[in-house]
Write a protein that holds these residues in place. Sequence first.
Motif, PDB file in Angstrom:
ATOM      1  N   UNK A 224       0.818  -1.209   0.000  1.00  0.00           N
ATOM      2  CA  UNK A 224       0.000   0.000   0.000  1.00  0.00           C
ATOM      3  C   UNK A 224       0.851   1.257   0.000  1.00  0.00           C
ATOM      4  N   UNK A 225       0.217   2.341  -0.431  1.00  0.00           N
ATOM      5  CA  UNK A 225       0.684   3.680  -0.111  1.00  0.00           C
ATOM      6  C   UNK A 225      -0.215   4.192   1.008  1.00  0.00           C
ATOM      7  N   UNK A 226       0.421   4.712   2.022  1.00  0.00           N
ATOM      8  CA  UNK A 226      -0.276   5.205   3.204  1.00  0.00           C
ATOM      9  C   UNK A 226      -0.078   6.713   3.276  1.00  0.00           C
ATOM     10  N   UNK A 227      -1.191   7.454   3.289  1.00  0.00           N
ATOM     11  CA  UNK A 227      -1.116   8.910   3.316  1.00  0.00           C
ATOM     12  C   UNK A 227      -1.732   9.449   4.596  1.00  0.00           C
ATOM     13  N   UNK A 228      -0.995  10.338   5.225  1.00  0.00           N
ATOM     14  CA  UNK A 228      -1.537  11.039   6.376  1.00  0.00           C
ATOM     15  C   UNK A 228      -2.538  12.064   5.866  1.00  0.00           C
ATOM     16  N   UNK A 229      -3.681  12.114   6.513  1.00  0.00           N
ATOM     17  CA  UNK A 229      -4.723  13.070   6.120  1.00  0.00           C
ATOM     18  C   UNK A 229      -5.008  14.004   7.288  1.00  0.00           C
ATOM     19  N   UNK A 230      -5.855  14.997   7.036  1.00  0.00           N
ATOM     20  CA  UNK A 230      -6.196  15.948   8.095  1.00  0.00           C
ATOM     21  C   UNK A 230      -6.788  15.217   9.288  1.00  0.00           C
ATOM     22  N   UNK A 231      -7.531  14.163   9.005  1.00  0.00           N
ATOM     23  CA  UNK A 231      -8.073  13.337  10.089  1.00  0.00           C
ATOM     24  C   UNK A 231      -7.839  11.873   9.733  1.00  0.00           C
ATOM     25  N   UNK A 232      -6.892  11.243  10.412  1.00  0.00           N
ATOM     26  CA  UNK A 232      -6.632   9.832  10.177  1.00  0.00           C
ATOM     27  C   UNK A 232      -5.705   9.576   9.010  1.00  0.00           C
ATOM     28  N   UNK A 233      -5.917   8.410   8.374  1.00  0.00           N
ATOM     29  CA  UNK A 233      -5.067   7.963   7.284  1.00  0.00           C
ATOM     30  C   UNK A 233      -5.917   7.544   6.093  1.00  0.00           C
ATOM     31  N   UNK A 234      -5.318   7.597   4.906  1.00  0.00           N
ATOM     32  CA  UNK A 234      -5.970   7.051   3.714  1.00  0.00           C
ATOM     33  C   UNK A 234      -5.030   6.039   3.076  1.00  0.00           C
ATOM     34  N   UNK A 237      -4.036   0.747  -2.454  1.00  0.00           N
ATOM     35  CA  UNK A 237      -3.295  -0.467  -2.756  1.00  0.00           C
ATOM     36  C   UNK A 237      -2.332  -0.239  -3.906  1.00  0.00           C
ATOM     37  N   UNK A 238      -1.318  -1.067  -3.989  1.00  0.00           N
ATOM     38  CA  UNK A 238      -0.318  -0.880  -5.033  1.00  0.00           C
ATOM     39  C   UNK A 238      -0.886  -1.081  -6.439  1.00  0.00           C
ATOM     40  N   UNK A 239      -1.940  -1.877  -6.578  1.00  0.00           N
ATOM     41  CA  UNK A 239      -2.604  -1.981  -7.882  1.00  0.00           C
ATOM     42  C   UNK A 239      -3.227  -0.647  -8.273  1.00  0.00           C
ATOM     43  N   UNK A 240      -3.801   0.045  -7.303  1.00  0.00           N
ATOM     44  CA  UNK A 240      -4.340   1.378  -7.566  1.00  0.00           C
ATOM     45  C   UNK A 240      -3.221   2.365  -7.856  1.00  0.00           C
ATOM     46  N   UNK A 241      -2.141   2.258  -7.107  1.00  0.00           N
ATOM     47  CA  UNK A 241      -0.981   3.126  -7.342  1.00  0.00           C
ATOM     48  C   UNK A 241      -0.482   2.961  -8.777  1.00  0.00           C
ATOM     49  N   UNK A 242      -0.405   1.710  -9.249  1.00  0.00           N
ATOM     50  CA  UNK A 242       0.044   1.455 -10.613  1.00  0.00           C
ATOM     51  C   UNK A 242      -0.917   2.024 -11.640  1.00  0.00           C
ATOM     52  N   UNK A 243      -2.216   1.900 -11.365  1.00  0.00           N
ATOM     53  CA  UNK A 243      -3.227   2.431 -12.281  1.00  0.00           C
ATOM     54  C   UNK A 243      -3.135   3.946 -12.393  1.00  0.00           C
ATOM     55  N   UNK A 244      -2.598   4.584 -11.356  1.00  0.00           N
ATOM     56  CA  UNK A 244      -2.470   6.047 -11.358  1.00  0.00           C
ATOM     57  C   UNK A 244      -1.104   6.508 -11.854  1.00  0.00           C
ATOM     58  N   UNK A 245      -0.336   5.559 -12.412  1.00  0.00           N
ATOM     59  CA  UNK A 245       0.926   5.933 -13.043  1.00  0.00           C
ATOM     60  C   UNK A 245       2.135   5.928 -12.126  1.00  0.00           C
ATOM     61  N   UNK A 246       1.984   5.433 -10.896  1.00  0.00           N
ATOM     62  CA  UNK A 246       3.116   5.340  -9.961  1.00  0.00           C
ATOM     63  C   UNK A 246       3.498   3.869  -9.792  1.00  0.00           C
TER      64      UNK A 246
END
Length: 332
Positions: A224-234, A237-246
């Motif tokens: 996964x990619x884990x992102x800190x958000x204003x409230x909590x985390x988002x 998955x790496x399949x989604x990351x790949x679909x977004x060009x990363x």
Amino acid sequence: MKRWVSLYSIAAGMAGALLVACVATPSFAQLGSAPMGAGDGRSSGVAEAAGPYLESVTAPIRSVTPSRLRNLERREFEAEDLERRRLEMDDGRIRADIDAQLEQAGIVCGVRGFRRVGTTPDAQSIYEAACGNGPGYVVINGVEPRATSCLVLAGGAASALRRDPNATVGAQCTLPENQNGPQVIGAWAREAGVACRVDQAEWLGPNEAGFDVYEVGCDGTEGYWLEKAASGWSLAGCLQVSAEGQSCRFTAPGEQHAWMRARLAGTPAEGCDVAEIRMIGVSALGRHYETRCRAPGQGFVVRIEREGQAADVTPCTEAEDCALTLAARSEG
């Protein structure tokens, strides 16, 4: 022991000097043939013949030296103990100061270890601090203290070295307590809902909103990619990351295939030997994937709910968006 030998040498020297002076007189000429005594290497014959002369020199030293040594050792011990307590007081003061600096920077740390890194050109102290819970920090003391996470420093260094193995990466955290990146990031991933065993993790950089982004590698399954958000985390998955060009560095295709096979268990696609996966998109109902099987012409479109279970499984013979499966058919 060295002090005792030194005082002993003084006594022997003084006795020797006295002996030389006495041998010059006829009454002591016969002492040269006296036998050597056992034990300390000094002549027992000389001691017996010299009688009160030698005893007057050696007796006071023999009786006073142990006391002197005890007093000296006690004073040294007291001095060392005082220095140790002073250093402990300094440690306590520095620890409290680092905690206050971090708190001023908006970080709750609870310093449990630190080391002095150095000073800035304007003589501000730089410390590395290990915190009671969470990552450590490098702190620059000042009216407006600056603190940088050890995770950020390590991730930045790793990225720079991948680009240039000879890159200069600057100060890094070296305290043993701060070599805990996967554990710290893994705990955050579990807060976000990741159930895998995290075996690799790294800070990637800030997102457009300025929040930190981390990559999490899982043992034998999707990462996964884990992102800190204003409230909590988002999470993405790496399949989604790949679909977004990363791309994910800590997740192999075989781990993603194992992840998908686990979700196809108990569905019409249970027998699919997964060969390829791509993410089609995200909807309010979950995430949508195409899964191509190794059997010629076989594939499925799968919707996976937010809880991670496959909800809808549609054969590519009945689905529209099966680019992987169609491409494999045309190649065959």
